[in-house]
Write a protein that holds these residues in place. Structure first.
Motif, PDB file in Angstrom:
ATOM      1  N   THR A 164       5.031  -3.577   2.448  1.00 29.95           N
ATOM      2  CA  THR A 164       3.288  -4.529   3.052  1.00 29.95           C
ATOM      3  C   THR A 164       2.279  -2.866   2.789  1.00 29.95           C
ATOM      4  OG1 THR A 164       3.686  -2.719   4.828  1.00 29.95           O
ATOM      5  CG2 THR A 164       5.010  -5.430   4.572  1.00 29.95           C
ATOM      6  N   THR A 165       3.102  -2.348   2.235  1.00 33.89           N
ATOM      7  CA  THR A 165       2.024  -0.689   2.436  1.00 33.89           C
ATOM      8  C   THR A 165       1.109  -0.286   0.852  1.00 33.89           C
ATOM      9  OG1 THR A 165       2.929   0.347   3.853  1.00 33.89           O
ATOM     10  CG2 THR A 165       1.860   1.268   3.286  1.00 33.89           C
ATOM     11  N   ASN A 167       0.648   2.359  -1.321  1.00 36.56           N
ATOM     12  CA  ASN A 167       0.715   4.403  -1.396  1.00 36.56           C
ATOM     13  C   ASN A 167       0.062   5.333  -2.196  1.00 36.56           C
ATOM     14  OD1 ASN A 167       3.172   3.947   0.713  1.00 36.56           O
ATOM     15  ND2 ASN A 167       4.311   2.694  -1.199  1.00 36.56           N
ATOM     16  N   HIS A 193      -0.466   6.449   2.966  1.00 39.28           N
ATOM     17  CA  HIS A 193      -0.760   5.509   2.820  1.00 39.28           C
ATOM     18  C   HIS A 193      -1.451   4.296   3.685  1.00 39.28           C
ATOM     19  CE1 HIS A 193       2.418   6.567   6.029  1.00 39.28           C
ATOM     20  NE2 HIS A 193       2.060   4.937   6.226  1.00 39.28           N
ATOM     21  N   GLU A 195      -1.807   1.301   5.795  1.00 42.64           N
ATOM     22  CA  GLU A 195      -1.318   0.886   6.583  1.00 42.64           C
ATOM     23  C   GLU A 195      -2.146  -1.145   7.194  1.00 42.64           C
ATOM     24  OE1 GLU A 195       2.274   3.457   8.737  1.00 42.64           O
ATOM     25  OE2 GLU A 195       0.988   2.350   9.846  1.00 42.64           O
ATOM     26  N   PRO A 202      -7.303  -2.611   7.124  1.00 47.32           N
ATOM     27  CA  PRO A 202      -6.134  -1.438   6.894  1.00 47.32           C
ATOM     28  C   PRO A 202      -7.133  -0.056   7.740  1.00 47.32           C
ATOM     29  CG  PRO A 202      -8.238  -2.062   5.314  1.00 47.32           C
ATOM     30  CD  PRO A 202      -7.939  -2.533   6.121  1.00 47.32           C
ATOM     31  N   GLU A 205      -2.908   6.829   5.976  1.00 48.09           N
ATOM     32  CA  GLU A 205      -1.530   7.700   7.632  1.00 48.09           C
ATOM     33  C   GLU A 205      -1.305   8.645   6.683  1.00 48.09           C
ATOM     34  OE1 GLU A 205      -0.554   8.181  10.525  1.00 48.09           O
ATOM     35  OE2 GLU A 205      -0.966   9.339   9.820  1.00 48.09           O
ATOM     36  N   LYS A 234       0.530   8.651  16.091  1.00 48.97           N
ATOM     37  CA  LYS A 234      -0.519   8.691  14.298  1.00 48.97           C
ATOM     38  C   LYS A 234      -1.262   9.879  13.996  1.00 48.97           C
ATOM     39  CE  LYS A 234      -4.966   6.944  16.108  1.00 48.97           C
ATOM     40  NZ  LYS A 234      -5.978   6.507  16.306  1.00 48.97           N
TER      41      LYS A 234
END
Ligand code: 1KG
Length: 387
Positions: A164-165, A167, A193, A195, A202, A205, A234
């Protein structure tokens, strides 16, 4: 990838289909972000060549190290400046655009120029140029001659998609130079990445770690982590500050790079506030009006595309973007016929033989064979330098 999840997302209803297709296409993407066509609602009207500005939106933090005579305190001030840049670099679109967006892909030779004018710091100049299109690489130089400090560097991105991410590994590095002390700082770039892709909201992070190696011997390593499933806030980081090769850290700095962080003296165990990103307001960059910009300057070149993005006029976005891409293709074709290479404007690709190669080795980083370096003379003799 349930319809429900996308139902509940920030994706405009009529774009849910294209968004699903786009998310599926990400899985088969070859890592070059610029080659991926994203649905219009996730597009930004800002070119990636502008992102170099995030290094010095806080001119006071940028020049502060030049006024510190003690080299340990000075190296700590460089670390504080670096941490202070992260909020702008990696979250500012969330505030201004509601989520991370896909910036416009700069064309070869695209330039973004500006300056910060502040009471105390005077003039800080920004020069950013797209020095490579395949792969996309942006080179930049930021300097303040009153305080005698200069940052230069270059970066590209290598993307990979996992479940789902998205990178993103950054290629390149930054180098800070403080004239008064003939001191260099070699700065590596964080991996990130994306998220929240599925929700169409989006956000970035940071992960893994970076380092800042000084020619004075001081070194900082910075570890990044995000909001885990069970714990963790976070935008969290933990930095260790060393005087040299020895293993024991002098200080540990930890907290959130988009919020508060503290510094602990490992000898006295005394802890105090290191930096508060919520208290620091960025200084707006001064950019020439469009009619005074050259046609290769970012905001002038992308003016029509940016206006179309503003009003979500997807057809015009496509028409105007294609015009620029076709012009570039024509230019490359002509160069090929004439057997000439595109001349970069204010940066050159050189064998890195200087002190930085040693600094990179000292930092245990594999230095790039060739590095992009700022050609200050070329810039200062150009009309573009009349900012
Ligand atoms: C296309 C992605 C954008 C990123 C990853 C481009 C690079 C940006 C860098 C690393 C550039 C150098 C700066 O110093 C720091 C920096 C900050 C943000 C980075 C951008 C975040 C953006 O996310 C985009 C991908 C997510 C999403 C908007 C849609 O997905 C796609 O468009 C996939 C191509």
């Amino acid at each position: 990838m349930s319809e429900q999840r996308v139902e509940a997302s920030a994706v405009p209803a009529q774009q849910r289909g294209p968004w699903m297709t786009f998310l599926r296409s990400l899985a088969s993407s070859k890592g070059d972000l610029s080659s991926i066509t994203a649905p219009p609602f996730i597009l930004s009207g800002t070119s990636l060549v502008e992102y170099s500005k995030f290094w010095a939106e806080l001119p006071d933090a940028f020049v502060a190290p030049t006024m510190i005579l003690d080299k340990e305190e000075r190296a700590l001030a460089v670390l504080k400046w670096f941490i202070a840049t992260l909020k702008g670099q990696y979250t500012s679109r969330n505030e201004t655009l509601g989520s991370e967006k896909k910036p416009l892909n700069p064309f070869l030779g695209e330039v973004f120029l500006g300056k910060w004018e502040t009471e105390t710091e005077g003039t800080t100049i920004l020069v950013s140029e797209q020095v490579s299109h395949h792969p996309p690489v942006t080179a930049y130089a930021i300097y303040n001659d009153i305080y005698g400090i200069e940052l230069q560097g270059y970066n590209g991105q290598k993307a990979s998609f996992a479940t789902t991410t998205l990178n993103v590994r950054q290629v390149g590095h930054a180098v800070l130079y403080i004239k008064k002390f003939d001191e260099y700082y070699y700065i590596t770039l964080p991996t990130l990445h994306i998220e929240g892709l599925f929700y169409g909201a989006p956000y970035v992070e940071l992960e893994q770690n970076t380092l800042i190696q000084s020619s004075s011997g001081y070194r900082a390593t910075i570890e990044y982590s995000g909001k885990g499933y069970f714990s963790g806030k976070k935008n969290t980081f933990k930095a260790k500050f060393y005087a040299g090769e020895e293993s024991a850290a002098l200080y540990t700095i930890s907290g959130q790079w988009s919020g508060k962080s503290t510094i602990m003296n490992e000898h006295t165990k005394k802890e105090s506030l290191f930096y508060d990103a919520t208290e620091h307001n960025v200084v707006p960059l001064i950019v020439k009006p469009l009619d005074q910009q050259a046609d290769y300057e970012s905001r002038r070149a992308w003016e029509k595309v940016a206006a179309a993005v503003q009003v979500m006029d997807y057809d015009t976005i496509h028409v105007e973007k294609s015009k620029i891409e076709n012009q570039q293709r024509e230019l490359r074709k002509k160069e090929k016929e004439l057997g000439i290479k595109w001349q970069r404007r204010y940066f050159e690709l050189i064998e890195d033989e200087g002190p930085l190669k040693d600094l990179a080795e000292l930092a245990g980083v594999e230095p790039d064979e060739k590095v992009w370096r700022f050609d200050r003379e070329a810039f200062e003799h150009s009309t573009d330098s009349k900012l």
